[in-house]
Design an enzyme around this catalytic site. Structure first.
Site, PDB file in Angstrom:
ATOM      1  CG  ASP A   1      -0.133   0.224   2.644  1.00 17.96           C
ATOM      2  OD1 ASP A   1       0.889  -0.314   2.545  1.00 17.96           O
ATOM      3  OD2 ASP A   1      -1.091  -0.312   3.129  1.00 17.96           O
ATOM      4  CB  SER A   2       4.092   1.477   0.196  1.00 17.30           C
ATOM      5  OG  SER A   2       4.602   0.627  -0.482  1.00 17.30           O
TER       6      SER A   2
ATOM      7  CE  LYS B   1       3.025  -5.641   4.068  1.00 24.90           C
ATOM      8  NZ  LYS B   1       2.634  -5.142   5.562  1.00 24.90           N
TER       9      LYS B   1
ATOM     10  CD  GLU C   1       7.587  -0.591   7.790  1.00 23.18           C
ATOM     11  OE1 GLU C   1       7.528   1.091   7.820  1.00 23.18           O
ATOM     12  OE2 GLU C   1       6.701  -0.895   7.505  1.00 23.18           O
TER      13      GLU C   1
END
Length: 272
Positions: free
Chosen positions: A52-53, A121, A190
């Site tokens: 979704d980046s 994800k 992350e």
């Protein structure tokens, strides 16, 4: 000690599990379109994340929140058509799975049916457990995502390192073990302390992929536009740039403009 790399003609979720067992590190990069996916896949990357980046690097939004399910399906469809070997994992975007498990399953089915992706994800731990279980129950592989979860950026208020305090670190470990127990095939960690990420990788049997989580995990992921230097504003400590495409492309395009203006392009050998 170096480990002999097995030649996986097609990477599956089982391949990733085997890589962890054999001590082979897993390579993962993002891609959002057919051309980039074809290049990344042919270079031998194990996992391609349609992240979704895309909201940031493709659409120019400040956060990942605005991207829609339809847009993610579009990007994923483009990527799948360019891939022969890598496992293609797609992010479920913000608002498509957090509210209830039924909606999570509906979103997952749409992505899988309409894009041809291999796995999904989702960001979060026990708070989205029921949604993940429903998706897994439908036969869809799920990769977890803990630590800094960009879809929750307004809750965090900052992109700083997560789980530095004991309470948050212990919750992260509990969530990782829970994700493994219910059937996730891997987890992205992350921007957390390297020692914590190493501990998680040692305490669960599924692969742990890090981004800003040190070298003690089972693999690494980066945003491809950052790694090849197409972006230049974003420079976190964990990012290694392997190229400076922003500078090279700017110079090349500037040269093209000059050649057109000076009537040098096209020359006589470039005409029919």
């Amino acid at each position: 000690m170096s480990v002999a790399k097995k030649d996986y003609k097609i990477v599956t979720t089982k391949s990733l599990f085997d890589m962890k067992q054999n001590g082979e590190k897993i390579s993962m990069l993002t891609a959002y379109d057919y051309t980039m996916a074809k290049i990344v896949d042919s270079a031998g990357v194990d996992v391609i994340l349609v992240g979704d980046s895309a909201s940031n690097v493709m659409a120019g939004h400040e956060t990942t929140l605005p991207i829609t399910l339809d847009q993610m399906i579009y990007h994923a469809s483009c990527v799948v058509r360019g891939v022969d070997r890598a496992l293609v994992v797609v992010d479920l975007p913000f608002g498509t799975y957090q509210s209830d498990s039924k909606k999570a399953l509906e979103s997952a089915i749409r992505v899988m049916k309409e894009s041809g992706a291999h796995a999904l994800k989702l960001e979060g731990g026990k708070e989205i457990k029921e949604g993940i279980k429903k998706i897994l129950g439908a036969g869809v592989p799920v990769m977890g995502h803990l630590g800094l979860t960009p879809q929750s950026i307004y809750k965090f208020g900052t992109y700083t390192v997560r789980a530095k305090e004991d309470a948050e670190a212990e919750k992260l470990i509990e969530d990782a073990k829970m994700l493994e127990k219910i059937g996730c095939f891997a987890i992205v960690l992350e921007k957390i302390p390297a020692t914590l990420a190493t501990r998680v990788a040692q305490e669960v049997s599924i692969p742990i992929i890090g981004i800003g989580a040190g070298g003690g995990v089972d693999g690494q992921v980066l945003v491809v536009h950052d790694m090849i230097g197409m972006t230049h504003e974003f420079s976190p400590k964990f990012l290694r740039r392997y190229m400076n495409l922003y500078e090279d492309m700017t110079k090349s395009i500037g040269q093209y403009v000059d050649d057109v203006k000076s009537k040098d392009f096209p020359n006589t050998t470039e005409q029919y």
